[in-house]
Structures are given as C-alpha cells and as structure tokens.
Design a protein around this motif. Sequence first.
Motif, short mmCIF file in Angstrom:
data_model
loop_
_atom_site.label_atom_id
_atom_site.label_comp_id
_atom_site.label_asym_id
_atom_site.label_seq_id
_atom_site.Cartn_x
_atom_site.Cartn_y
_atom_site.Cartn_z
N ARG A 188 0.83 -1.20 0.00
CA ARG A 188 0.00 0.00 0.00
C ARG A 188 0.86 1.26 0.00
O ARG A 188 0.51 2.27 -0.62
CB ARG A 188 -0.95 -0.03 1.19
CG ARG A 188 -2.02 -1.11 1.05
CD ARG A 188 -3.02 -1.09 2.19
NE ARG A 188 -4.06 -2.09 1.96
CZ ARG A 188 -5.09 -2.29 2.77
NH1 ARG A 188 -5.22 -1.57 3.88
NH2 ARG A 188 -6.00 -3.22 2.48
N LEU A 189 1.99 1.20 0.69
CA LEU A 189 2.90 2.34 0.68
C LEU A 189 3.35 2.64 -0.73
O LEU A 189 3.29 3.79 -1.19
CB LEU A 189 4.11 2.05 1.56
CG LEU A 189 5.26 3.06 1.45
CD1 LEU A 189 4.89 4.37 2.13
CD2 LEU A 189 6.55 2.49 2.02
N ILE A 190 3.81 1.62 -1.44
CA ILE A 190 4.37 1.83 -2.77
C ILE A 190 3.31 2.31 -3.74
O ILE A 190 3.55 3.19 -4.58
CB ILE A 190 5.08 0.55 -3.26
CG1 ILE A 190 6.36 0.36 -2.44
CG2 ILE A 190 5.39 0.62 -4.75
CD1 ILE A 190 7.04 -0.96 -2.65
N ALA A 191 2.09 1.76 -3.63
CA ALA A 191 1.00 2.24 -4.49
C ALA A 191 0.75 3.72 -4.28
O ALA A 191 0.53 4.48 -5.24
CB ALA A 191 -0.26 1.44 -4.21
N ALA A 192 0.80 4.17 -3.03
CA ALA A 192 0.58 5.59 -2.74
C ALA A 192 1.76 6.44 -3.18
O ALA A 192 1.57 7.52 -3.77
CB ALA A 192 0.33 5.77 -1.24
N LEU A 193 2.98 5.98 -2.90
CA LEU A 193 4.15 6.76 -3.29
C LEU A 193 4.22 6.96 -4.80
O LEU A 193 4.60 8.03 -5.29
CB LEU A 193 5.43 6.07 -2.81
CG LEU A 193 5.69 6.04 -1.31
CD1 LEU A 193 6.98 5.29 -1.02
CD2 LEU A 193 5.76 7.45 -0.74
N ASN A 194 3.85 5.92 -5.54
CA ASN A 194 3.95 6.00 -6.99
C ASN A 194 2.91 6.93 -7.61
O ASN A 194 2.97 7.21 -8.81
CB ASN A 194 3.87 4.60 -7.60
CG ASN A 194 5.15 3.82 -7.38
OD1 ASN A 194 6.19 4.39 -7.08
ND2 ASN A 194 5.08 2.51 -7.52
N ALA A 195 1.98 7.38 -6.80
CA ALA A 195 1.03 8.41 -7.25
C ALA A 195 1.42 9.78 -6.72
O ALA A 195 0.71 10.76 -6.98
CB ALA A 195 -0.38 8.05 -6.78
N GLY A 196 2.52 9.86 -5.99
CA GLY A 196 2.92 11.10 -5.35
C GLY A 196 4.31 11.53 -5.73
O GLY A 196 4.99 10.93 -6.56
N SER A 197 4.79 12.57 -5.06
CA SER A 197 6.08 13.17 -5.41
C SER A 197 7.27 12.38 -4.88
O SER A 197 8.41 12.66 -5.25
CB SER A 197 6.15 14.61 -4.87
OG SER A 197 6.00 14.62 -3.46
N GLY A 198 7.03 11.40 -4.02
CA GLY A 198 8.14 10.61 -3.48
C GLY A 198 8.53 9.43 -4.35
O GLY A 198 9.44 8.68 -4.00
N ARG A 199 7.88 9.27 -5.48
CA ARG A 199 8.16 8.10 -6.33
C ARG A 199 9.54 8.20 -6.97
O ARG A 199 10.11 9.28 -7.09
CB ARG A 199 7.10 7.96 -7.40
CG ARG A 199 7.12 9.06 -8.45
CD ARG A 199 5.92 8.94 -9.37
NE ARG A 199 5.92 9.97 -10.40
CZ ARG A 199 5.45 11.19 -10.24
NH1 ARG A 199 4.96 11.56 -9.05
NH2 ARG A 199 5.47 12.06 -11.23
N SER A 200 10.05 7.06 -7.39
CA SER A 200 11.32 6.97 -8.10
C SER A 200 11.30 5.69 -8.93
O SER A 200 10.37 4.88 -8.81
CB SER A 200 12.49 6.93 -7.11
OG SER A 200 12.47 5.70 -6.39
N ALA A 201 12.32 5.50 -9.75
CA ALA A 201 12.42 4.24 -10.49
C ALA A 201 12.50 3.06 -9.54
O ALA A 201 12.06 1.95 -9.87
CB ALA A 201 13.64 4.28 -11.41
N ILE A 202 13.07 3.28 -8.36
CA ILE A 202 13.17 2.19 -7.39
C ILE A 202 11.79 1.76 -6.91
O ILE A 202 11.48 0.56 -6.82
CB ILE A 202 14.04 2.62 -6.19
CG1 ILE A 202 15.45 3.00 -6.66
CG2 ILE A 202 14.11 1.49 -5.16
CD1 ILE A 202 16.18 1.93 -7.43
#
Length: 286
Positions: A188-202
């Motif tokens: 759930r963390l990664i799903a949220a991060l990938n919709a936000g400014s904290g996302r990265s290729a990692i």
Amino acid sequence: MGMVRTLLRERFEVVGFDLNAARMAEAAAAGAMIAADIDQLFHDAETVILSLPTAQHVRGTLAGSHGLLSLGTSPRLVIDTTTSEPDVTRELDVLLRHQGHILIDAPVSGGPAGANSGQLTMMVGGANADVATAMPVLQALAGKITHVGPTGAGHVVKLVNNMLCAAHLLTMSEAVRLAEAADVSAERLIAALNAGSGRSAISEVNYPKWIMNGAFDSGFTMGLMRKDVRLAMALADDKGAELPVARLVGDIWGASIETLDDTADFNRIVTCDPTPDTAPRAGEKS
C-alpha cells in the motif's frame, strides 16, 4: 548479448569477440560472426561497441599491446557503453583521435531487458558531428538518447545516475521499514508513493519487479554497483565536491560487503539493516 540480438534484429552485420568462449558460442548461435581474436575484430568491424567491466579493461582493449591503437587500421568509430572513468575516456579520446578514430561514451541504463528490447537509455558524450555519425547504431539500441556534452560527459552522468540509484535503494528501504513499523504494508505504501512526489524508479520498477516478489534477478550485481559508487566518490574527491549524503551512501554500500558478496543482485542492499552501532554517520569516516 542483448545488444547483439537487438543489432541483428535491426539488420546490422555483427561480429563479436569475448574472452569467455561460452559467450561467443551464444553470440554465434544468435547469428553473429565470431572473430578469432581482438585484432580480427578491429579489422572487420567499422563500428566497435565496448561493454566492459572497468576503465582499465577499456584502456587495455584500445591502447594495450594488442589494442586498436597498435594495429594501424583505418579510422573506426568506437562506442563505449561501459560505466567508466571520465578522465580515462578523455585520455583515450586524445590518443584515438590522433590516429583518426572517433570515441564516444554512451553508458546505458535499462539492464538486460532494455538491451534485448532495444529500449536502453543512453547518456552520450562526444562532439556533435561524432554523435551524429554514431546515431544509427545508438537509435537501434536505445529508446532514450540524451547527448550530455563532450567526450567523457556521458560517463560523468552515468556515475551520477548510479550514485542516485544506490541512494534511492537505501532511502526506499528505510521508507518501507518506517511504514511497516507504523502498520502500513509495503504494497500500500508503494502504491501511494507511486502516485505522489516521493516516487522513483526504485519504487516504480525495482520494488515490484525484483524486490517484493523475492526474485532479486535484475542481472546487475552488488559488485558492479559498489564499483560505480566508488567511482562516483573518487570523482567527487578529484573535483573537490562536498557530498555528505552521498558519502554516507557510499559508506553503507562499502560496508555491505560484510553480508552481501559481489555476486549478489544489487537490489539485495535493501535486506541490509544498518543499526546505530554499525552504520556510519554523516561526517564520519568509515
């Protein structure tokens, strides 16, 4: 091998040489011609693509006793996709240009999958006219090509890229650790991060593809990433750049040899859990 397959698919004639006989047999099976030795390779190939472990291997291949400079061949275009040392690249460029050869540095990102699909990302260093000459080959291999400056600039950018990748793996692992400690699942963390400014290729690629499923089979090793981080830190030292956060990242990657050997997948760095007693602190020397 991925680049070999892609070039053959794009109807280039490909001749290859490697010190590993098994790799040459694999290339032959894919349809490449195989050179008997490095001398024959340089005589047969008008464009030479290098993908080697270190700058010293590149130096030996181009300027060693059986290297390109020793052969007196007509001018060749050399495309070096190695993650190498910018100053070595610039030194070799001067030597090669004296004999009429062209050297451009085009280190890549995208791994085996990108090489096989022809969708690598290339960070290219070289004179405008030289890059234009190389463009048909570069476009066959890469989906994204960025010309970042003169010869050596591509290798600078690649070291910066890998330094950031190394840092992002560590910060993302800490983000997951914090979320799970606070009762939020990694998924759930990664799903949220990938919709936000904290996302990265990692978070977008590495965690779903190689980490969360336990695959750890990206094709890029701890040893190679440690080497690239060391080169980035050496470049910082040489240029007098103060990088305290990156230095801490380098210290953690260096210390990880105690638990992860060089053959392990580089994504396994997320399994290391630095403790206050063992992790270096910013400003400390490891």
